[in-house]
Design a protein around this motif. Structure first.
Motif, short mmCIF file in Angstrom:
data_model
loop_
_atom_site.label_atom_id
_atom_site.label_comp_id
_atom_site.label_asym_id
_atom_site.label_seq_id
_atom_site.Cartn_x
_atom_site.Cartn_y
_atom_site.Cartn_z
N SER A 221 0.84 -1.21 0.00
CA SER A 221 0.00 0.00 0.00
C SER A 221 0.87 1.25 0.00
O SER A 221 0.62 2.20 -0.75
CB SER A 221 -0.92 0.02 1.22
OG SER A 221 -1.90 -0.98 1.14
N LEU A 222 1.89 1.25 0.85
CA LEU A 222 2.80 2.40 0.92
C LEU A 222 3.55 2.60 -0.40
O LEU A 222 3.74 3.73 -0.84
CB LEU A 222 3.80 2.19 2.06
CG LEU A 222 3.22 2.32 3.48
CD1 LEU A 222 4.21 1.77 4.50
CD2 LEU A 222 2.88 3.77 3.79
N TRP A 223 3.95 1.51 -1.03
CA TRP A 223 4.66 1.60 -2.31
C TRP A 223 3.81 2.27 -3.38
O TRP A 223 4.32 3.03 -4.21
CB TRP A 223 5.07 0.20 -2.77
CG TRP A 223 5.63 0.19 -4.16
CD1 TRP A 223 6.93 0.47 -4.52
CD2 TRP A 223 4.92 -0.06 -5.38
NE1 TRP A 223 7.05 0.40 -5.90
CE2 TRP A 223 5.84 0.06 -6.45
CE3 TRP A 223 3.60 -0.40 -5.67
CZ2 TRP A 223 5.47 -0.13 -7.78
CZ3 TRP A 223 3.23 -0.60 -6.99
CH2 TRP A 223 4.16 -0.46 -8.03
N GLN A 224 2.51 2.00 -3.36
CA GLN A 224 1.60 2.54 -4.38
C GLN A 224 1.60 4.07 -4.39
O GLN A 224 1.42 4.69 -5.45
CB GLN A 224 0.16 2.08 -4.10
CG GLN A 224 -0.08 0.60 -4.25
CD GLN A 224 -0.29 0.16 -5.68
OE1 GLN A 224 -0.66 0.97 -6.53
NE2 GLN A 224 -0.04 -1.10 -5.95
N MET A 225 1.80 4.69 -3.24
CA MET A 225 1.62 6.14 -3.13
C MET A 225 2.67 6.94 -3.92
O MET A 225 2.31 7.73 -4.80
CB MET A 225 1.59 6.54 -1.66
CG MET A 225 0.45 5.89 -0.86
SD MET A 225 -1.18 6.26 -1.54
CE MET A 225 -1.32 7.99 -1.16
N PRO A 226 3.97 6.78 -3.67
CA PRO A 226 4.94 7.53 -4.47
C PRO A 226 4.94 7.10 -5.93
O PRO A 226 5.18 7.92 -6.82
CB PRO A 226 6.29 7.21 -3.80
CG PRO A 226 6.05 5.96 -3.02
CD PRO A 226 4.62 6.00 -2.59
N HIS A 227 4.67 5.83 -6.17
CA HIS A 227 4.55 5.32 -7.54
C HIS A 227 3.45 6.08 -8.29
O HIS A 227 3.66 6.56 -9.41
CB HIS A 227 4.23 3.82 -7.47
CG HIS A 227 3.83 3.21 -8.78
ND1 HIS A 227 4.75 2.80 -9.72
CD2 HIS A 227 2.60 2.90 -9.29
CE1 HIS A 227 4.10 2.29 -10.76
NE2 HIS A 227 2.80 2.35 -10.52
N SER A 228 2.29 6.22 -7.66
CA SER A 228 1.15 6.89 -8.30
C SER A 228 1.35 8.40 -8.39
O SER A 228 0.97 9.02 -9.39
CB SER A 228 -0.13 6.59 -7.51
OG SER A 228 -0.40 5.20 -7.49
N TYR A 229 1.93 9.01 -7.35
CA TYR A 229 2.17 10.45 -7.39
C TYR A 229 3.18 10.81 -8.48
O TYR A 229 3.07 11.87 -9.11
CB TYR A 229 2.66 10.95 -6.04
CG TYR A 229 1.59 11.00 -4.97
CD1 TYR A 229 0.25 11.19 -5.31
CD2 TYR A 229 1.92 10.88 -3.62
CE1 TYR A 229 -0.72 11.24 -4.33
CE2 TYR A 229 0.94 10.93 -2.64
CZ TYR A 229 -0.38 11.11 -2.99
OH TYR A 229 -1.35 11.15 -2.03
N ALA A 230 4.17 9.95 -8.70
CA ALA A 230 5.13 10.20 -9.77
C ALA A 230 4.43 10.20 -11.13
O ALA A 230 4.71 11.06 -11.98
CB ALA A 230 6.25 9.16 -9.73
N ILE A 231 3.53 9.24 -11.32
CA ILE A 231 2.75 9.21 -12.57
C ILE A 231 1.95 10.50 -12.71
O ILE A 231 1.89 11.10 -13.80
CB ILE A 231 1.80 7.99 -12.60
CG1 ILE A 231 2.60 6.69 -12.60
CG2 ILE A 231 0.88 8.05 -13.81
CD1 ILE A 231 1.73 5.45 -12.46
#
Length: 310
Positions: free
Chosen positions: A183-193
């Motif tokens: 869940s935590l990994w998804q956040m910076p991954h998605s914000y970068a997109i």
């Protein structure tokens, strides 16, 4: 011969390609790696190949179903985004009703496989993740709240937990760490997109963090989420679920990712290029951790937080 010619025709090939595209194969492949990682971590070398295949195929079909239905829901905003404006649900190449029926059929098949071959807990997580993604995120949160990414992160973290619980049938500390970690990994991954696709999201009026609250806050959140992700991923070896190899890989990848994120504060940084680098390395990080935890498992005693009867 006529039947063969029909299936080899350019029209049929284009239609087939369209149906494949609505399932978002890249997302399916990424989830396959995380499902396998969770499964093999829990199996600890004692692999039931039938159960593993059922978990991989069943969850992949569920993910494909969610993606297809998401295409139906998002066709109005997809039409406003350069990246998605040529999707078959936007162009009308395939009728929305047909894509919806296709997605529902994939979901029924995927959930049936999980129900028949795995266990109640694995199935429950798959159902909850599906409802969150299709119902809560796609239908409402994505369009109306800056917290849509946070809500969607839960559904993105479900696959490795499904793989893990397919083996154990229980929610223990290992499963909880995987859920939080992914869940935590998804956040910076998605914000970068959202940063390097800023214009698309702004054009579609989607309130992702960079659009709704600015780049400065988005950069800060990327750094903070990566830092917390690094700490949480280290809990797997600290709790005895993985060994020293996983600890070495998670420290190396997480710290490199964090250093890369901090470069966003450099004066005159190219935000588009920087965000693409953060996004690209997020894929490397989670793939490396999924593979390593599949290989560097430890025979820890599993204390269930709760168990569902098969």
């Amino acid at each position: 011969m006529q039947i063969q010619d029909r299936f080899m025709s350019p029209q049929w090939k284009a239609r087939f390609k369209g149906y494949v595209q609505v399932t978002k194969p890249g997302i399916i492949f990424g989830n396959l790696i995380s499902v396998a990682g969770g499964f093999l971590l829990a199996a600890k070398g004692d692999v039931n190949l039938v159960l593993m295949l059922a978990s991989l195929v069943g969850l992949s079909l569920v993910v494909a179903s969610g993606c297809a239905i998401n295409n139906c829901i998002d066709r109005d905003i997809d039409a406003k985004m350069q990246r998605t404006c040529k999707r078959v649900t936007v162009t009308g190449e395939i009728a929305v009703g047909n894509v919806l029926a296709f997605g529902l059929a994939l979901g029924v098949l995927g959930f049936s496989i999980l129900a028949l071959f795995t266990n109640a807990l694995a199935l429950l997580f798959a159902v909850i993740g599906y409802i969150v993604y299709v119902g809560v995120y796609s239908l409402y949160m994505k369009r109306n709240s800056v917290y849509g990414t946070l809500v969607g992160s839960f559904s993105g973290a479900v696959p490795p937990v499904v793989g893990y619980c397919s083996v154990t049938g229980q929610m223990d500390m290992g499963a909880a760490i995987l859920l939080l970690m992914f869940s935590l990994w998804q956040m910076p991954h998605s914000y970068a997109i959202a940063i390097f696709r800023f214009n698309d999201y702004a054009a579609a009026n989607i309130p992702v963090l960079p659009v709704a609250e600015g780049m400065t806050k988005a950069k800060l959140h990327i750094v903070l989420y990566i830092a917390v992700f690094a700490l949480v991923s280290a809990l797997l070896p600290l709790a005895g679920y993985t060994g020293i190899a996983f600890m070495a890989v998670t420290c190396a990848t997480s710290l490199w990712w964090l250093a890369m994120a901090l470069k966003g504060y450099r004066h005159g940084v190219d935000m588009h290029r920087w965000a693409r680098q953060v996004f690209g390395f997020s894929i490397i990080t989670i793939t490396a951790l999924s593979v390593t935890m599949a290989l560097d498992f430890q025979a820890v005693s599993q204390t269930p937080l709760f168990t569902l009867v098969r």
